[in-house]
Each structure stands twice: as C-alpha cells, then as structure tokens.
Design a protein around this motif. Structure first.
Motif, mmCIF file in Angstrom:
data_model
loop_
_atom_site.group_PDB
_atom_site.id
_atom_site.type_symbol
_atom_site.label_atom_id
_atom_site.label_comp_id
_atom_site.label_asym_id
_atom_site.label_seq_id
_atom_site.Cartn_x
_atom_site.Cartn_y
_atom_site.Cartn_z
ATOM 1 N N ILE A 165 5.394 36.665 -21.827
ATOM 2 C CA ILE A 165 6.263 35.946 -22.771
ATOM 3 C C ILE A 165 7.380 35.224 -22.032
ATOM 4 N N MET A 166 8.035 35.931 -21.122
ATOM 5 C CA MET A 166 9.139 35.316 -20.382
ATOM 6 C C MET A 166 8.626 34.200 -19.482
ATOM 7 N N ALA A 167 7.476 34.410 -18.835
ATOM 8 C CA ALA A 167 6.888 33.370 -17.980
ATOM 9 C C ALA A 167 6.538 32.133 -18.799
ATOM 10 N N ALA A 168 6.027 32.335 -20.009
ATOM 11 C CA ALA A 168 5.679 31.210 -20.877
ATOM 12 C C ALA A 168 6.927 30.405 -21.244
ATOM 13 N N ASN A 169 8.023 31.091 -21.532
ATOM 14 C CA ASN A 169 9.262 30.389 -21.883
ATOM 15 C C ASN A 169 9.830 29.625 -20.691
ATOM 16 N N ILE A 204 -8.335 26.221 -33.096
ATOM 17 C CA ILE A 204 -7.062 25.823 -33.706
ATOM 18 C C ILE A 204 -5.993 26.792 -33.235
ATOM 19 N N ILE A 205 -5.107 26.311 -32.362
ATOM 20 C CA ILE A 205 -4.074 27.145 -31.763
ATOM 21 C C ILE A 205 -2.715 26.483 -32.021
ATOM 22 N N PRO A 206 -1.730 27.239 -32.471
ATOM 23 C CA PRO A 206 -0.396 26.657 -32.666
ATOM 24 C C PRO A 206 0.155 26.121 -31.338
ATOM 25 N N ASP A 207 0.785 24.954 -31.376
ATOM 26 C CA ASP A 207 1.293 24.333 -30.152
ATOM 27 C C ASP A 207 2.245 25.240 -29.386
ATOM 28 N N HIS A 208 3.022 26.046 -30.100
ATOM 29 C CA HIS A 208 4.033 26.852 -29.413
ATOM 30 C C HIS A 208 3.418 27.965 -28.562
ATOM 31 N N LEU A 209 2.096 28.200 -28.711
ATOM 32 C CA LEU A 209 1.429 29.221 -27.889
ATOM 33 C C LEU A 209 0.790 28.639 -26.632
ATOM 34 N N ASN A 210 0.797 27.326 -26.489
ATOM 35 C CA ASN A 210 0.060 26.718 -25.380
ATOM 36 C C ASN A 210 0.658 27.040 -24.010
ATOM 37 N N LEU A 259 2.020 29.859 -23.294
ATOM 38 C CA LEU A 259 1.533 31.216 -23.059
ATOM 39 C C LEU A 259 0.082 31.188 -22.596
ATOM 40 N N ILE A 260 -0.723 30.316 -23.178
ATOM 41 C CA ILE A 260 -2.127 30.190 -22.767
ATOM 42 C C ILE A 260 -2.218 29.772 -21.303
ATOM 43 N N ILE A 261 -1.379 28.838 -20.878
ATOM 44 C CA ILE A 261 -1.418 28.350 -19.493
ATOM 45 C C ILE A 261 -1.088 29.466 -18.508
ATOM 46 N N VAL A 262 -0.012 30.200 -18.738
ATOM 47 C CA VAL A 262 0.382 31.241 -17.772
ATOM 48 C C VAL A 262 -0.614 32.394 -17.784
ATOM 49 N N MET A 263 -1.162 32.710 -18.951
ATOM 50 C CA MET A 263 -2.135 33.800 -19.010
ATOM 51 C C MET A 263 -3.471 33.374 -18.414
ATOM 52 N N LEU A 264 -3.830 32.096 -18.543
ATOM 53 C CA LEU A 264 -5.058 31.617 -17.903
ATOM 54 C C LEU A 264 -4.918 31.661 -16.387
ATOM 55 N N TYR A 265 -3.752 31.273 -15.883
ATOM 56 C CA TYR A 265 -3.568 31.351 -14.429
ATOM 57 C C TYR A 265 -3.804 32.784 -13.955
ATOM 58 N N ASP A 266 -3.203 33.749 -14.645
ATOM 59 C CA ASP A 266 -3.355 35.147 -14.234
ATOM 60 C C ASP A 266 -4.797 35.614 -14.428
ATOM 61 N N GLU A 280 4.133 48.707 -25.308
ATOM 62 C CA GLU A 280 4.025 48.173 -26.656
ATOM 63 C C GLU A 280 3.447 46.762 -26.599
ATOM 64 N N SER A 281 2.398 46.530 -27.381
ATOM 65 C CA SER A 281 1.729 45.233 -27.358
ATOM 66 C C SER A 281 2.534 44.190 -28.137
ATOM 67 N N ILE A 282 2.417 42.939 -27.707
ATOM 68 C CA ILE A 282 3.045 41.813 -28.394
ATOM 69 C C ILE A 282 1.929 40.990 -29.017
ATOM 70 N N ALA A 283 2.066 40.687 -30.298
ATOM 71 C CA ALA A 283 0.981 40.068 -31.060
ATOM 72 C C ALA A 283 0.507 38.760 -30.441
ATOM 73 N N GLU A 284 1.446 37.910 -30.010
ATOM 74 C CA GLU A 284 1.064 36.614 -29.442
ATOM 75 C C GLU A 284 0.252 36.777 -28.161
ATOM 76 N N VAL A 285 0.626 37.742 -27.333
ATOM 77 C CA VAL A 285 -0.108 37.987 -26.087
ATOM 78 C C VAL A 285 -1.518 38.487 -26.396
ATOM 79 N N LEU A 286 -1.612 39.392 -27.362
ATOM 80 C CA LEU A 286 -2.918 39.931 -27.742
ATOM 81 C C LEU A 286 -3.827 38.826 -28.289
#
Length: 485
Positions: free
Chosen positions: A58-62, A128-134, A136-143, A159-165
C-alpha cells in the motif's frame, strides 16, 4: 578540494575491474534482488523472495503514484487515479518505509515494461479495475515477477488489506499469461532478465552501489572510539584495514575522518539491531557529509560560530555539534521554516547529547550579513539541493537526508533533465554568492552529492568570479571556498 568519490579506497589488493566483475555476477545471479528481510535461502544459497506485508504494498503504491512518469494523452496505456490508498500506522516504521521506497523505486524503473506486460497479457482492458488501484497493480506485479510468479508466503498474524487481496487474486489468475508476456519482452530485447533492459547508466549506478560500503560516525559525546571498538569486538566484529572481506563481520577506520567507521554493506540489518546504533552512539550517514563537517572543524577556532544552510538530515547538524562539543561555538541552522520541525531536532539533540545548536526560521537568502546573531560566524557550511547522482543508494539518501521523493525519477533515468540541472545550478550559484556577502565569515564549505561539473567546479568558479564585479563580498580563493564532492 575534497573528492570523496575518488578518495575512498576499499583495498589495495582488488582492482576496480575485479570489483565490477564480482558485482556484475552478483546482480546477474540475483537478477533484481529486493530486501532480504522478506526472503528465504534456497538450496543454492541464493535468497528466495517471499513477498512483503500488505502495508508495504500500500505504501509503495502511494509512493509510486506520486513519482510515476506522466505520459502524453496519445501514449497513455493505463490510467492512474489521483486518490492515495489508505495506509496503516506501520507506514511510520523506518523499516517499512525503506522496503516501500525500494519497491516503489524498482517499479518506477520498469514502469514502461510493467505496463506493456499488463497490456500484452490482456489484464488491460479485459478486466474492469478502478483506476486508483493501478499503482498497486504495478508495484505488486513487479514483486510478483521478481518472485518468479510464485505465491506469496503470508504471516499467520498479519492482517489482510482488501485492496491487496483483490489485486493479488487478479495477478494470480493471469499468472501464465503474465509469465508469457514477460518472456516475450525479454526475447524482444534479447535480455536474460528485465534488469538487463535498464539503461546502461542506471545499471552502472547499481553496480557501483553494490560495491560501496556503509559509513557510520561515532558520537563522541556519548562514547569514545576505543569503547566502540571494544563493543563491536564483543559482538563478533573484527577491526581490519579493509572491508573488502565481504563474508566476514569486520569494520575499518576511515583514513580521512578519524571518527568514521566503514562496514561491508551486507551487514546493515545486523548492525541496526546493535545497541550502539539504537542508542545513537553510532550513526549511519554518507561519508561526504562527514567530510563536510570535518572540513568545517579544521577551519575553526575555539569560539567561532558556524552557519549551516540546507542541512537536509539532522544527523549532519548533530555531527557538527559533536565535533565542536569542546568549543564555545554555536551552530546556527537556517531554513527550518516549519516550527513543527523544531521538536524533531530538539528531541534528536537530547538523545545525542548535543547542546550548542540554534534554529533560525529564515531562509538563507533572507538572512543579512549584518544580522546581530551571526557576527561571530566564521564558517558557512552550504549543503545545497542538488541532483544527487553521486549517491550510491537513492532510497537511503531520501530517507536519511529528508530529500524530495521526486529525485527517484532522475535516478531511474540515470540523471536529471538539462532544464532541471540548470535550475539547480542557478540556485546553487545564488546561495554561494549570498554566502560570500557575509564579510565576517572566513570560509565557505560547499558540499554536494552531484557528479556534474555544473553543480561543482563550474558553479564554484562562477561564484569566485562574482567577487571581481565590484560587489562588496568577502575575498575568497579556491582554498577557502572548499568543495566536498
């Protein structure tokens, strides 16, 4: 003139070519190695990536959202939202910040490639993905690709975070197509890994960073060098002349700064858990800052005051204070425009035993040489904002020196634009010439993290020429206007 880049010697036994070859093999073997805090050893001895906690993603995405490259409308492949994702209190933890910045920086370097993989694998526009998650998608794809598309190992108490899941499930469902898209990208560029697609300037920076050691200065207000050596020895560290013994727990004393110790870079996580660092008896900081404060100390008499400009990290102020602890000198720190930062400095000074620091809220340019507070200032330490391309680890630089996160953009491309370099050089010139108007000062120490002549020799030469145009300034020579590169 002091040149920390050329003066730092690691060993007389190894040539630069040998070090570079060793580093290249290490980087090639590990491909795109992340922080080993979240990895396990494989049977081959190399770390196996296991992923990060949800809060790091989450922090990396921001962070990525704030520094990503903007593209012209006709070239936009993926739209990013403007809203940051909600982050947890863990984001204030230094280790989480470091991991997050490193992950965001890695994603930034490969932004074009990662976007291409997402398009080529049909994640976009088939889902269909909300723009504000993109972001997060980039940093998680890199990893995800860095883990060779293996599943992430989750901690039982995390504790899991819904957006990451949500993003993780999406990437896992496209795992085969993502791997195929990455393979096609590597074939297209004839590259062993996507690391080899990076510009040569960026790869050279990473090679250089992998060979450089860690530097830490001793807080002699709290402990003597001999006590530090003894404490380190009890922890299994041996004092040597060179720290090139990268597989051992060793340290060496720097040849230029008597209170600076050198450690192999791979020992940092181990060292951070030692009480010497926790108690501010040893402080990690780039050597160029230590060279700067030692240059100032060499120019002082017992009762001379110091004016520090654009300090960045409070550690530089603290080191200057420690070196003048036995003097009656005052250290004036200007440009601390937010009074909210005062407690941070005062709290650090209390922990480190520093007592001779005074904060000035005016910017340096707004200070006048006739200011009654500054009449005993004999040395001005000028640490201007610069391109920072001489830094080996940009993430550590940003975290330790409180620098602009946007610098990661420049690092990811191998350097700043010509326009930005010109703006920085002009700001440096203005500050240097203003410093020379303080006629009671006897020296200016000018220190940058830059490798560009425009920010170093050229701007110093231009400032020295300034005194020939009839303006009333202190007369300086190249000897008095010291430069720490």
């Amino acid at each position: 003139m002091l040149d920390s880049a050329s003066e730092v010697e690691f060993s007389e036994e190894k040539t630069t070519e040998e070090i570079s070859q060793l580093s290249y093999l290490q980087l090639s073997s590990l491909a795109l190695s992340g922080d080993t805090a979240y990895s396990e050893k494989t049977s081959t001895g190399f770390p196996e990536k296991t992923g990060y906690p949800d809060s790091v993603y989450i922090m990396a995405a921001n962070i990525f959202q704030g520094i990503r490259f903007e593209k012209s409308p006709e070239k936009v492949l993926i739209k990013y939202g403007n809203e940051p994702l909600p982050s947890s209190t863990e984001s204030e933890d230094e280790s989480f910040q470091r991991l997050s910045y490193e992950l965001a920086f890695s994603a930034l370097k490969f932004q074009d490639i990662l976007e291409t993989i997402l398009i080529d694998s049909y994640i976009f526009p088939s889902t269909i993905i909300p723009d504000h998650l993109n972001s997060l998608i980039i940093v998680m794809l890199y990893d995800f690709q860095d883990r060779k598309f293996q599943a992430r190992l989750l901690s039982d108490n995390e504790e899991s975070i819904a957006e990451v899941l949500e993003v993780e499930n999406l990437l896992n469902s496209f795992k085969t197509k993502l791997a195929a898209a990455l393979a096609r990208c590597r074939i297209k560029h004839d590259a062993l890994s996507i690391y080899h697609i990076l510009p040569e300037t960026v790869r050279n920076q990473e090679l250089r960073a992998s060979t450089l050691p860690l530097y830490a200065w001793i807080n002699t207000c709290k402990i003597s060098p001999e006590e530090v050596y003894h404490s380190l020895k009890k922890k299994g560290y041996n004092k040597v002349k060179s720290v090139l013994h990268i597989d051992n727990k060793v340290f060496a004393v720097d040849q230029h700064c008597y209170d600076v110790l050198i450690f192999p870079s791979h020992l940092k996580s181990d060292l951070l858990n030692i009480d010497l660092f926790k108690d501010y008896k040893l402080v990690f900081q780039d050597k160029s800052r230590s060279l700067a404060v030692h240059s100032v100390k060499a120019l002082l008499n017992m009762d001379d005051d110091i004016l520090m400009v654009n300090t960045g990290s409070w550690y530089t102020v603290a080191h200057m204070s420690v070196l003048t602890n036995n003097n009656t000198s005052k250290i004036f720190v200007c440009g601390v425009q937010s009074q909210a930062k005062d407690p941070d400095l005062k709290n650090l000074c209390t922990k480190m035993g520093c007592k001779n620091i005074e904060i000035l809220h005016e910017t340096f340019i707004n200070l006048e040489s006739k200011d009654h507070r500054l009449q005993k200032v004999k040395v001005i330490l000028l640490l201007p904002r610069c391109s920072g391309l001489g830094v080996s680890n940009p993430v550590e630089f940003i975290l330790n020196e409180h620098e602009d996160t946007g610098l990661l953009k420049d690092f990811s491309q191998g350097g700043p634009s010509e326009d930005k370099l010109h703006v920085l050089a002009q700001q440096q010139y203005e500050q240097l010439t203003h410093a020379m108007k303080f006629t009671r000062a006897q020296a200016v120490v000018y220190c940058t993290y830059s490798v560009y002549p425009e920010e170093n020799e050229a701007v110093v030469k231009k400032a020295l020429e300034f005194q020939d145009h009839g303006t009333k300034v202190q007369s300086y020579s190249g000897t008095h206007l010291r430069q720490c590169l």
